[in-house]
Design an enzyme around this catalytic site. Structure first.
Site, PDB file in Angstrom:
ATOM      1  N   GLU A 141       5.598 -10.109  14.879  1.00  0.00           N
ATOM      2  CA  GLU A 141       5.130 -10.628  16.157  1.00  0.00           C
ATOM      3  C   GLU A 141       5.184 -12.164  16.143  1.00  0.00           C
ATOM      4  O   GLU A 141       5.611 -12.798  17.095  1.00  0.00           O
ATOM      5  CB  GLU A 141       3.701 -10.138  16.396  1.00  0.00           C
ATOM      6  N   ARG A 185       0.820  -1.223   0.000  1.00  0.00           N
ATOM      7  CA  ARG A 185       0.000   0.000   0.000  1.00  0.00           C
ATOM      8  C   ARG A 185       0.848   1.265   0.000  1.00  0.00           C
ATOM      9  O   ARG A 185       0.367   2.337  -0.362  1.00  0.00           O
ATOM     10  CB  ARG A 185      -1.007  -0.022   1.152  1.00  0.00           C
TER      11      ARG A 185
HETATM   12  P1  AMP Z   1       4.220  -2.183  11.397  1.00  0.00           P
HETATM   13  O1  AMP Z   1       5.410  -2.885  10.800  1.00  0.00           O
HETATM   14  O2  AMP Z   1       3.721  -2.849  12.635  1.00  0.00           O
HETATM   15  O3  AMP Z   1       4.460  -0.700  11.580  1.00  0.00           O
HETATM   16  O4  AMP Z   1       3.039  -2.373  10.365  1.00  0.00           O
HETATM   17  C1  AMP Z   1       2.962  -1.568   9.262  1.00  0.00           C
HETATM   18  C2  AMP Z   1       2.371  -2.282   8.094  1.00  0.00           C
HETATM   19  O5  AMP Z   1       1.262  -3.121   8.432  1.00  0.00           O
HETATM   20  C3  AMP Z   1       1.857  -1.241   7.122  1.00  0.00           C
HETATM   21  O6  AMP Z   1       2.449  -1.554   5.875  1.00  0.00           O
HETATM   22  C4  AMP Z   1       0.366  -1.390   7.127  1.00  0.00           C
HETATM   23  O7  AMP Z   1      -0.081  -1.551   5.809  1.00  0.00           O
HETATM   24  C5  AMP Z   1       0.032  -2.612   7.943  1.00  0.00           C
HETATM   25  N1  AMP Z   1      -0.817  -2.363   9.131  1.00  0.00           N
HETATM   26  C6  AMP Z   1      -0.461  -2.605  10.417  1.00  0.00           C
HETATM   27  N2  AMP Z   1      -1.454  -2.347  11.267  1.00  0.00           N
HETATM   28  C7  AMP Z   1      -2.482  -1.917  10.515  1.00  0.00           C
HETATM   29  C8  AMP Z   1      -3.823  -1.467  10.817  1.00  0.00           C
HETATM   30  N3  AMP Z   1      -4.304  -1.431  12.073  1.00  0.00           N
HETATM   31  N4  AMP Z   1      -4.606  -1.074   9.790  1.00  0.00           N
HETATM   32  C9  AMP Z   1      -4.134  -1.122   8.528  1.00  0.00           C
HETATM   33  N5  AMP Z   1      -2.909  -1.535   8.181  1.00  0.00           N
HETATM   34  C10 AMP Z   1      -2.086  -1.930   9.154  1.00  0.00           C
END
Ligand code: AMP
Length: 171
Positions: free
Chosen positions: A96, A59
């Site tokens: 995780e 995205r």
């Molecule tokens: P992180 O590595 O935990 O910062 O997760 C980021 C990635 O996961 C991004 O590329 C988002 O597209 C997706 N993502 C994580 N949590 C969400 C959420 N609550 N809603 C939508 N996309 C999420």
């Protein structure tokens, strides 16, 4: 100016129980809201400018194109493994549960080049931190990052050690 929050749909318990998913599809479906989002995300360009916009699969790509065009800079894509032809560099990072990897074409970034990282959502920060590491392994410098949505309670910002973060919507 439209309040972009009305174009983000909250979906409880997706893709698994306990996750509140921030769905950007209504934003994509409205070209004026999308234009405003890209304009706002492009404000994350740091003083001193950048050489490349680097967008994260998948995205992040949706916003990376528009931001790169607006900033008049080239776009480089970080992809999931096995998608890019030619010589690639890979960075594996912990999730995780389990792990994931990002790849970049080895000649896509120039040594010392200044990079703006782009993704849709900052949650735990693991993805952006991994992207920053991969950019560094290529000899380029991730100087700033920009996201549409920051999930503040998860403190992802703290994992970006030293890279400035610009977020348009904070939840
Ligand atoms: P992180 O590595 O935990 O910062 O997760 C980021 C990635 O996961 C991004 O590329 C988002 O597209 C997706 N993502 C994580 N949590 C969400 C959420 N609550 N809603 C939508 N996309 C999420």
């Amino acid at each position: 100016m439209t309040d972009l929050r009305q174009y983000i749909r909250d979906v409880p318990d997706f893709p698994e129980s306990g996750i509140l998913f921030r769905d950007i599809m209504p934003l994509l479906a409205n070209h004026q809201a999308m234009d405003q989002a890209i304009q706002a995300m492009a404000m994350g360009v740091p003083p001193g400018g950048i050489d490349h916009v680097v967008a994260i699969e998948s995205r992040g790509f949706l916003f990376g194109v528009g931001i790169a065009q607006r900033l008049e800079r080239g776009l480089v894509l970080l992809r999931k493994p096995g998608k890019l032809p030619g010589n690639v560099r890979r960075h594996q990072y912990a999730l995780e549960y389990g792990s994931d990897s990002l790849e970049v074409q080895a000649d896509a970034l120039r040594r010392g080049g200044r990079v703006l990282l782009v993704d849709d959502v900052l949650a735990t920060g693991g993805t952006l931190a991994a992207a920053a590491r991969l950019v560094r392994e290529c000899g380029a410098e991730p100087v700033a990052s920009t996201v549409l949505i920051e999930l503040e309670a998860l403190n992802g910002r703290e994992r970006l050690d030293g890279i400035s973060l610009h977020s348009v919507l904070r939840y």
